[in-house]
Design a protein around this motif. Structure first.
Motif, PDB file in Angstrom:
ATOM      1  N   MET A  93       0.792  -1.369  -0.029  1.00  0.00           N
ATOM      2  CA  MET A  93      -0.155   0.009   0.111  1.00  0.00           C
ATOM      3  C   MET A  93       1.048   1.291   0.214  1.00  0.00           C
ATOM      4  SD  MET A  93      -2.972  -1.072  -0.246  1.00  0.00           S
ATOM      5  CE  MET A  93      -4.016  -2.321   0.202  1.00  0.00           C
ATOM      6  N   GLY A  94       2.184   0.993   0.261  1.00  0.00           N
ATOM      7  CA  GLY A  94       2.997   2.167  -0.027  1.00  0.00           C
ATOM      8  C   GLY A  94       2.998   2.895   1.416  1.00  0.00           C
ATOM      9  N   GLN A  95       2.544   2.690   2.269  1.00  0.00           N
ATOM     10  CA  GLN A  95       2.613   3.249   3.604  1.00  0.00           C
ATOM     11  C   GLN A  95       2.516   2.193   4.679  1.00  0.00           C
ATOM     12  OE1 GLN A  95      -0.500   6.456   3.986  1.00  0.00           O
ATOM     13  NE2 GLN A  95      -2.021   5.169   2.778  1.00  0.00           N
ATOM     14  N   GLY A 102       6.946  -6.478   6.179  1.00  0.00           N
ATOM     15  CA  GLY A 102       7.830  -8.035   6.323  1.00  0.00           C
ATOM     16  C   GLY A 102       6.536  -9.082   6.279  1.00  0.00           C
ATOM     17  N   HIS A 103       5.552  -8.803   6.800  1.00  0.00           N
ATOM     18  CA  HIS A 103       4.538  -9.920   6.820  1.00  0.00           C
ATOM     19  C   HIS A 103       4.125  -9.908   5.202  1.00  0.00           C
ATOM     20  CE1 HIS A 103       0.270 -11.254   6.562  1.00  0.00           C
ATOM     21  NE2 HIS A 103       0.505 -12.218   7.583  1.00  0.00           N
ATOM     22  N   ASN A 104       3.681  -9.088   4.404  1.00  0.00           N
ATOM     23  CA  ASN A 104       3.366  -9.190   3.179  1.00  0.00           C
ATOM     24  C   ASN A 104       4.482  -9.735   2.357  1.00  0.00           C
ATOM     25  OD1 ASN A 104       1.210  -7.840   4.291  1.00  0.00           O
ATOM     26  ND2 ASN A 104       1.337  -5.702   3.119  1.00  0.00           N
ATOM     27  N   ASP A 105       5.494  -9.420   2.508  1.00  0.00           N
ATOM     28  CA  ASP A 105       6.921 -10.149   1.855  1.00  0.00           C
ATOM     29  C   ASP A 105       6.912 -11.273   2.024  1.00  0.00           C
ATOM     30  OD1 ASP A 105       7.475  -7.508   0.769  1.00  0.00           O
ATOM     31  OD2 ASP A 105       9.195  -7.162   2.037  1.00  0.00           O
ATOM     32  N   GLY A 106       6.748 -11.830   3.258  1.00  0.00           N
ATOM     33  CA  GLY A 106       6.872 -13.367   3.590  1.00  0.00           C
ATOM     34  C   GLY A 106       5.526 -14.115   2.852  1.00  0.00           C
ATOM     35  N   TRP A 107       4.399 -13.334   3.022  1.00  0.00           N
ATOM     36  CA  TRP A 107       3.140 -14.050   2.386  1.00  0.00           C
ATOM     37  C   TRP A 107       3.450 -13.983   1.003  1.00  0.00           C
ATOM     38  CZ3 TRP A 107      -1.329 -16.184   4.110  1.00  0.00           C
ATOM     39  CH2 TRP A 107      -2.469 -16.177   3.201  1.00  0.00           C
ATOM     40  N   ASN A 108       3.853 -13.063   0.369  1.00  0.00           N
ATOM     41  CA  ASN A 108       3.899 -13.162  -1.232  1.00  0.00           C
ATOM     42  C   ASN A 108       5.244 -14.271  -1.530  1.00  0.00           C
ATOM     43  OD1 ASN A 108       1.901 -11.487  -1.308  1.00  0.00           O
ATOM     44  ND2 ASN A 108       3.186  -9.710  -1.594  1.00  0.00           N
TER      45      ASN A 108
END
Length: 122
Positions: A93-95, A102-108
């Motif tokens: 989301m940029g912000q 970190g969570h989003n990167d790990g998920w992706n």
């Protein structure tokens, strides 16, 4: 092969289901989760036939009929995977906070690895 009673099979299957449910609740993606999936499939598998002395029978009852000497051994088959459904990537989301990033990167990254391991590409 390990001989298990039906009661022990059910106990192990329930344990594996509980561990898998725990992984789903926590968004887990791990080797442990894959091991429990394999174990659950093995424990709950149903034989497609029985073999005695090179003869194949469709049911245990057929294999136990008089005329054949030996102990019926189950024959298992691995069913094809019907399809893999994956959740969506989490967009940045940029912000996002450092934790969210970190969570989003790990998920992706986890989703990308699942796709890679299953030959799904992009």
């Amino acid at each position: 092969m390990i001989a298990l009673t039906q009661e022990k099979r059910e106990e192990l299957a329930n344990y594996a289901r509980a561990r898998l449910a725990s992984h789903v609740l926590h968004g887990g993606c791990s080797d442990e989760e894959e091991i429990f999936k394999i174990a659950l499939a093995a424990i709950t598998a149903v034989p497609f036939g029985w073999e005695i002395a090179g003869n194949i029978f469709p049911t245990l009852e057929e294999a136990l009929k008089p005329g054949y000497i030996g102990t019926p051994e189950p024959i298992y088959d691995e069913p094809p995977v019907s399809g893999i459904k994956l959740p969506e990537l989490i967009p940045s989301m940029g912000q996002d906070s450092e934790y969210d990033s970190g969570h989003n990167d790990g998920w992706n990254n986890c989703l990308a690895e699942i796709k890679r391991l299953n030959g799904l590409g992009e």
